[in-house]
Design a protein around this motif. Structure first.
Motif, PDB file in Angstrom:
ATOM      1  N   SER A  30       3.661  19.506   0.890  1.00  0.00           N
ATOM      2  CA  SER A  30       3.191  20.858   1.357  1.00  0.00           C
ATOM      3  C   SER A  30       3.494  21.152   2.712  1.00  0.00           C
ATOM      4  O   SER A  30       4.055  22.273   3.090  1.00  0.00           O
ATOM      5  CB  SER A  30       1.598  21.207   0.943  1.00  0.00           C
ATOM      6  OG  SER A  30       1.234  20.940  -0.220  1.00  0.00           O
ATOM      7  N   PHE A  31       3.604  20.318   3.601  1.00  0.00           N
ATOM      8  CA  PHE A  31       3.807  20.507   4.941  1.00  0.00           C
ATOM      9  C   PHE A  31       5.319  19.628   5.528  1.00  0.00           C
ATOM     10  O   PHE A  31       5.244  19.144   6.684  1.00  0.00           O
ATOM     11  CB  PHE A  31       2.745  20.204   6.025  1.00  0.00           C
ATOM     12  CG  PHE A  31       1.442  21.173   5.844  1.00  0.00           C
ATOM     13  CD1 PHE A  31       1.676  22.390   6.424  1.00  0.00           C
ATOM     14  CD2 PHE A  31       0.590  20.974   4.934  1.00  0.00           C
ATOM     15  CE1 PHE A  31       0.365  23.380   6.245  1.00  0.00           C
ATOM     16  CE2 PHE A  31      -0.684  21.824   4.737  1.00  0.00           C
ATOM     17  CZ  PHE A  31      -0.508  23.072   5.463  1.00  0.00           C
ATOM     18  N   TYR A  32       5.934  19.328   4.570  1.00  0.00           N
ATOM     19  CA  TYR A  32       7.369  18.614   4.793  1.00  0.00           C
ATOM     20  C   TYR A  32       7.921  18.928   5.883  1.00  0.00           C
ATOM     21  O   TYR A  32       8.225  20.199   6.236  1.00  0.00           O
ATOM     22  CB  TYR A  32       7.968  18.426   3.631  1.00  0.00           C
ATOM     23  CG  TYR A  32       9.438  17.660   3.747  1.00  0.00           C
ATOM     24  CD1 TYR A  32       9.302  16.373   3.546  1.00  0.00           C
ATOM     25  CD2 TYR A  32      10.539  18.231   4.261  1.00  0.00           C
ATOM     26  CE1 TYR A  32      10.343  15.545   3.776  1.00  0.00           C
ATOM     27  CE2 TYR A  32      11.754  17.673   4.496  1.00  0.00           C
ATOM     28  CZ  TYR A  32      11.313  16.171   4.246  1.00  0.00           C
ATOM     29  OH  TYR A  32      12.710  15.503   4.540  1.00  0.00           O
ATOM     30  N   GLY A  33       8.413  17.878   6.785  1.00  0.00           N
ATOM     31  CA  GLY A  33       9.116  18.277   8.023  1.00  0.00           C
ATOM     32  C   GLY A  33       8.361  18.391   9.114  1.00  0.00           C
ATOM     33  O   GLY A  33       8.874  18.147  10.216  1.00  0.00           O
ATOM     34  N   ILE A  34       6.911  18.227   9.203  1.00  0.00           N
ATOM     35  CA  ILE A  34       6.071  18.314  10.253  1.00  0.00           C
ATOM     36  C   ILE A  34       5.994  16.703  10.829  1.00  0.00           C
ATOM     37  O   ILE A  34       5.363  15.629   9.838  1.00  0.00           O
ATOM     38  CB  ILE A  34       4.603  18.805  10.042  1.00  0.00           C
ATOM     39  CG1 ILE A  34       4.733  20.221   9.884  1.00  0.00           C
ATOM     40  CG2 ILE A  34       3.795  18.311  11.025  1.00  0.00           C
ATOM     41  CD1 ILE A  34       3.484  20.735   9.649  1.00  0.00           C
ATOM     42  N   ALA A  35       6.251  16.317  11.915  1.00  0.00           N
ATOM     43  CA  ALA A  35       6.074  15.030  12.399  1.00  0.00           C
ATOM     44  C   ALA A  35       4.792  14.754  12.906  1.00  0.00           C
ATOM     45  O   ALA A  35       3.965  15.499  13.710  1.00  0.00           O
ATOM     46  CB  ALA A  35       7.130  14.757  13.765  1.00  0.00           C
ATOM     47  N   PRO A  36       3.973  13.585  12.593  1.00  0.00           N
ATOM     48  CA  PRO A  36       2.750  13.353  13.332  1.00  0.00           C
ATOM     49  C   PRO A  36       2.646  13.618  14.647  1.00  0.00           C
ATOM     50  O   PRO A  36       3.570  13.390  15.458  1.00  0.00           O
ATOM     51  CB  PRO A  36       2.575  11.829  12.756  1.00  0.00           C
ATOM     52  CG  PRO A  36       3.475  11.489  11.595  1.00  0.00           C
ATOM     53  CD  PRO A  36       4.583  12.435  12.027  1.00  0.00           C
ATOM     54  N   GLY A  37       1.459  14.305  14.885  1.00  0.00           N
ATOM     55  CA  GLY A  37       1.201  14.752  16.598  1.00  0.00           C
ATOM     56  C   GLY A  37       2.236  15.674  17.100  1.00  0.00           C
ATOM     57  O   GLY A  37       1.810  16.237  18.097  1.00  0.00           O
ATOM     58  N   SER A  38       2.978  16.375  16.419  1.00  0.00           N
ATOM     59  CA  SER A  38       3.974  17.486  16.753  1.00  0.00           C
ATOM     60  C   SER A  38       3.261  18.926  16.569  1.00  0.00           C
ATOM     61  O   SER A  38       3.610  19.921  17.446  1.00  0.00           O
ATOM     62  CB  SER A  38       5.399  17.401  16.118  1.00  0.00           C
ATOM     63  OG  SER A  38       5.146  17.681  14.692  1.00  0.00           O
ATOM     64  N   VAL A  39       2.314  18.811  15.681  1.00  0.00           N
ATOM     65  CA  VAL A  39       1.595  20.274  15.464  1.00  0.00           C
ATOM     66  C   VAL A  39       0.217  19.824  15.597  1.00  0.00           C
ATOM     67  O   VAL A  39      -0.504  18.816  15.214  1.00  0.00           O
ATOM     68  CB  VAL A  39       1.855  20.667  14.228  1.00  0.00           C
ATOM     69  CG1 VAL A  39       1.183  21.962  13.786  1.00  0.00           C
ATOM     70  CG2 VAL A  39       3.494  20.943  13.931  1.00  0.00           C
ATOM     71  N   SER A  40      -0.409  20.936  16.393  1.00  0.00           N
ATOM     72  CA  SER A  40      -1.786  20.769  16.253  1.00  0.00           C
ATOM     73  C   SER A  40      -2.748  21.399  15.293  1.00  0.00           C
ATOM     74  O   SER A  40      -2.405  22.290  14.943  1.00  0.00           O
ATOM     75  CB  SER A  40      -2.425  21.610  17.780  1.00  0.00           C
ATOM     76  OG  SER A  40      -3.849  21.588  17.942  1.00  0.00           O
ATOM     77  N   LEU A  41      -3.505  20.377  14.479  1.00  0.00           N
ATOM     78  CA  LEU A  41      -4.284  20.937  13.482  1.00  0.00           C
ATOM     79  C   LEU A  41      -5.649  21.153  14.010  1.00  0.00           C
ATOM     80  O   LEU A  41      -6.389  20.087  14.403  1.00  0.00           O
ATOM     81  CB  LEU A  41      -4.194  19.688  12.466  1.00  0.00           C
ATOM     82  CG  LEU A  41      -5.102  20.106  11.084  1.00  0.00           C
ATOM     83  CD1 LEU A  41      -4.547  21.381  10.388  1.00  0.00           C
ATOM     84  CD2 LEU A  41      -5.051  18.824  10.086  1.00  0.00           C
ATOM     85  N   VAL A  42      -6.188  22.284  13.843  1.00  0.00           N
ATOM     86  CA  VAL A  42      -7.605  22.519  14.455  1.00  0.00           C
ATOM     87  C   VAL A  42      -8.437  22.773  13.305  1.00  0.00           C
ATOM     88  O   VAL A  42      -8.107  23.836  12.483  1.00  0.00           O
ATOM     89  CB  VAL A  42      -7.375  23.945  15.176  1.00  0.00           C
ATOM     90  CG1 VAL A  42      -8.870  24.176  15.627  1.00  0.00           C
ATOM     91  CG2 VAL A  42      -6.585  23.670  16.469  1.00  0.00           C
ATOM     92  N   VAL A  43      -9.595  22.072  12.933  1.00  0.00           N
ATOM     93  CA  VAL A  43     -10.217  22.187  11.822  1.00  0.00           C
ATOM     94  C   VAL A  43     -11.881  22.112  12.317  1.00  0.00           C
ATOM     95  O   VAL A  43     -12.055  21.728  13.343  1.00  0.00           O
ATOM     96  CB  VAL A  43     -10.081  20.957  11.036  1.00  0.00           C
ATOM     97  CG1 VAL A  43      -8.612  20.796  10.333  1.00  0.00           C
ATOM     98  CG2 VAL A  43     -10.272  19.450  11.629  1.00  0.00           C
ATOM     99  N   PRO A  44     -12.721  22.436  11.535  1.00  0.00           N
ATOM    100  CA  PRO A  44     -14.162  22.668  11.755  1.00  0.00           C
ATOM    101  C   PRO A  44     -14.530  21.226  12.227  1.00  0.00           C
ATOM    102  O   PRO A  44     -14.170  20.133  11.706  1.00  0.00           O
ATOM    103  CB  PRO A  44     -14.876  22.969  10.482  1.00  0.00           C
ATOM    104  CG  PRO A  44     -13.760  23.828   9.798  1.00  0.00           C
ATOM    105  CD  PRO A  44     -12.485  22.972  10.048  1.00  0.00           C
ATOM    106  N   LYS A  45     -15.450  21.214  13.291  1.00  0.00           N
ATOM    107  CA  LYS A  45     -16.015  19.955  13.793  1.00  0.00           C
ATOM    108  C   LYS A  45     -16.780  19.451  12.739  1.00  0.00           C
ATOM    109  O   LYS A  45     -17.522  19.810  12.041  1.00  0.00           O
ATOM    110  CB  LYS A  45     -17.048  20.553  15.217  1.00  0.00           C
ATOM    111  CG  LYS A  45     -17.425  19.334  16.122  1.00  0.00           C
ATOM    112  CD  LYS A  45     -18.259  19.567  17.068  1.00  0.00           C
ATOM    113  CE  LYS A  45     -18.670  18.569  17.827  1.00  0.00           C
ATOM    114  NZ  LYS A  45     -19.567  18.693  18.873  1.00  0.00           N
ATOM    115  N   GLY A  46     -16.483  17.900  12.757  1.00  0.00           N
ATOM    116  CA  GLY A  46     -17.169  17.017  11.914  1.00  0.00           C
ATOM    117  C   GLY A  46     -16.169  16.895  10.563  1.00  0.00           C
ATOM    118  O   GLY A  46     -16.498  16.059   9.547  1.00  0.00           O
TER     119      GLY A  46
END
Length: 729
Positions: free
Chosen positions: A172-188
């Protein structure tokens, strides 16, 4: 012509350039749609073929911002904003449920996007190729399809407001290198996202299952003979490779190009190439003069590596394209881990497997045209036919007549598409294209239409016609009554000068002369022309049943055919019409009219000519592949399904003698009246071009169901590489 364009521009200037707020697109005038920069729709939106989404995509060519927040719409349909390169901002409907496949494909200026909480499905490749998108917010927990957000090279932040990770594909997110994009999700919820399919890519490269390629399920076209060594140890390919050329048969410099193509292919798939015979697997390239056909090749995979032999460099290249597919395997990743030991013996059924593109109606920038070539070559398509001239534009520089591109390479509008169409190719660009295509063993074949479909030239040189009055460039589909005059000496002077330069630019043995749709009633313009009447008398033509005008066209063709053959050593081609009672031996005629292929084949056999098979019911790729597919609005096109294309028999049920003596090849056509972007050309071409390639290459091809199994890996690979195609099969 300039005056006409200025008048159009003046009319457009009266339309408001600021934000347009309306309930639906039908509330806007055509000029307002074409000049709109910002749109806000508040009513109930239609997903029908002529509805709001199609109008936004195709009629609002300048729109940068679209606000649908207050609109009543639960679905963004498939292809809704496909390749709208100007679109920068979109506010999605609050009650939206579904975003269709490729809905925003290649909207490469689209920036921040928020997916409303109401959305439950984001379909395959929905936002693929939106390389300027920097921020993505997902308020709900939709199911996210394959490659939905692939190849977003500008992405910096993804915000997801669901504690439970939305269900996503590993791609689904092909092409995203680990750590290159900030993923912000709910705490926990961080640990859940780290483990979830698709989302784990943001933290680490996904671990994909080990795969051994199965060539019986991934090769298109299918080789004539494929033998897998059962029980033999598979060959680990995730290691260093060394490309070696055998010099035993004089392969040496003959295969320099193929070495570069092999390096290119292996670099893309594996990325580990060394220059030492002492290390890694060996890819041996060689010439085998004992093979029967210039395009034939063999491939052997054993414990030491791969050996590809061809009778010529072209055969070696096709072997490399087969190896590329073996390495690709199921398409789940760039390259499999291992391949089986095997033997392939392969040779084509037909020797010309062509795609025709139409930059006359919709110009294809030269870089996009060049990019089309290697994609064709992947499937062993070996000819690219350029329809350079038509009623709507003249697209090739002719130094003798610079006015052609100065005045006839631009127009405003095509039917309901009120937008500028402009551009042409310099001779240097075409020579560069020819040289580039040769690296992939693709031949470039030019077409200059005559005597019909020449309004662009006539708009510049009215003396080419019987009445000698100036007419504007055509901005609609259909057939014009404006024809070149066969009784006019300037017609032959003009064509002679044009073909002199065309023959010099393009080294191909073939030049296409058009010849289609110049018949009744258009030919009636010759009936009352004094020069045409004088020519009829000179030629002894006395019939008055309209056949006399076809005889005039035959005379015109005979003169140009003689010029091309005798002066430039070229083989003429033309679109077959049933009124052509005589075809000069050796010419190549195209069977294109739906339902009239038998008559075209009969004429070719009777005249000892060759024939290219491209009947509309099988090979017209500008037609939609299924009902409701692009182009949704057209001039009444029927459907040309993928199965119909695959089912074509190049011999049309005739015997081997016909194949040996008359069959020239198969061709797919991409007329561009309803194609508005380079990406749409790919969409219309594929996957039907792959089906046609197999029909033209593989004798005794497998069933359609078997083809669909083998197409799936190719389709995945195309999606990963960002190549659009129709999913309607």
């Amino acid at each position: 012509m300039k005056r006409i364009l200025l008048m159009s521009a003046a009319a457009m200037a009266s339309a408001a350039l600021t934000a347009q707020t309306v309930k639906t697109m039908n509330d806007l005038k055509p000029e307002q749609k074409s000049m709109a920069i910002s749109l806000k729709l508040t009513g109930r939106l239609s997903t029908e073929p002529k509805g709001d989404y199609r109008q936004m995509r195709d009629l609002c060519f300048q729109v940068r911002t679209i606000d649908l927040g207050d609109a009543q719409s639960t679905e963004i349909p498939k292809n809704a904003f496909h390749s709208r390169h100007q679109l920068e901002n979109i506010v999605l409907p609050k009650a939206l449920k579904t975003i269709g496949t490729q809905a925003f494909f290649a909207c490469d200026k689209l920036q921040a996007v928020t997916i409303p909480a109401s959305v439950d499905t984001i379909s395959a490749a929905a936002f693929s190729g939106c390389k300027s998108m920097t921020e993505l917010t997902i308020d709900g927990a939709p199911v996210i399809g394959e490659y939905a957000f692939a190849r977003l090279s500008g992405l910096t932040t993804v915000r997801v407001n669901s504690m439970t990770p939305p269900k996503a594909s590993v791609s689904s997110f092909y092409g995203i290198a680990p750590g290159s994009v900030s993923l912000v999700v709910p705490k926990g919820s961080e640990k859940a996202y780290m483990k979830a399919a698709g989302w784990s890519r943001f933290y680490a490269e996904p671990r994909l299952a080990s795969e051994v390629s199965d060539p019986t399920k991934c090769l298109t076209p299918m080789p004539q003979v494929l033998t897998i060594q059962k029980g033999a140890k598979t060959l680990n390919v995730q290691t260093a490779w060394n490309i070696v050329v055998s010099h035993n048969d004089g392969a040496g410099t003959i295969l320099n190009n193929e070495v570069e193509r092999a390096r290119e292919m292996l670099s893309n798939r594996i990325g580990n190439i060394v220059n030492s015979r002492q290390r890694g697997l060996q890819l041996l390239l060689d010439i085998d003069p004992t093979l029967a056909d210039d395009e034939a090749y063999t491939m052997v995979v054993n414990s030491k590596g791969v050996c590809i032999k061809g009778k010529t460099a072209r055969g070696v290249f096709w072997g490399l394209m087969t190896l590329d597919q073996v390495l690709r395997g199921s398409g789940n990743k760039e390259c499999v881990d291992a391949i089986p030991q095997l033997t392939i013996k392969d040779t084509p059924r037909t020797h010309v497997r062509e795609l025709m593109v139409d930059p006359a109606r919709t110009f294809i920038p030269i870089d996009e045209l060049k990019a089309f070539v290697p994609e064709m070559a992947r499937y062993k398509l070996n000819a690219l036919h350029l329809h350079l001239v038509d009623d709507q534009a003249w697209r090739i520089e002719i130094k003798k007549y610079p006015q052609l591109t100065e005045q006839a390479s631009m127009r405003w509008g095509q039917d309901d598409l009120l937008m500028p169409y402009k551009g042409y190719y310099t001779q240097e660009q075409m020579r560069d294209l020819v040289e580039y295509a040769a690296k992939y063993h693709v031949e470039i074949i030019p077409e200059i239409e005559m005597p019909g479909h020449e309004v662009a030239a006539i708009s510049v040189f009215p003396e080419l016609t019987c009445h000698q009055r100036q007419v504007p460039i055509r901005t609609t589909c259909g057939v014009s009554n404006e024809l070149l005059c066969p009784g006019n000496a300037f017609t032959y002077e003009f064509l002679g000068n044009v073909f002199k330069e065309i023959a010099d630019i393009f080294p191909s043995k073939y030049i296409h002369l058009g010849g289609d749709e110049a018949g009744n009633p258009a030919l009636d313009c010759w009936t009352d022309c004094p020069k045409c009447q004088a020519l009829k008398k000179q030629l002894g033509i006395t019939t008055t049943d309209r056949s006399e005008n076809w005889k005039l066209q035959g005379y015109l063709f005979d003169r140009i055919i003689g010029l091309l053959r005798d002066t430039y050593n070229k083989t003429p081609m033309f679109w077959y019409e049933t009124d052509f009672k005589k075809i000069q031996p050796g010419c190549v005629t195209f069977a294109w009219r739906d339902g009239l292929t038998d008559k075209a084949l009969e004429a070719a056999v009777n005249n000892n000519a060759r024939i290219m098979l491209c009947p509309g019911e099988h090979c017209y790729f500008d037609y939609p592949m299924a009902k409701g597919d692009m182009p949704e609005v057209n001039w009444g096109m029927p459907v040309t399904s993928l199965e119909a294309t695959y089912s074509i028999d190049p011999s049309w049920g005739r015997d081997q003698s016909f194949e040996d003596n008359n069959l020239f090849g198969v061709a797919g056509t991409l007329w561009s009246e309803c194609i508005t972007s380079p990406e749409r050309i790919y969409y219309q071409a594929y996957p039907r071009a792959i089906a046609l390639a197999e029909a033209g290459w593989t004798r005794n091809k497998p069933s359609y169901g078997n083809f669909l199994v083998r197409l799936k890996p190719t389709a995945k690979d195309m999606m990963r590489r960002g190549v659009t195609y129709s999913l309607e099969y």
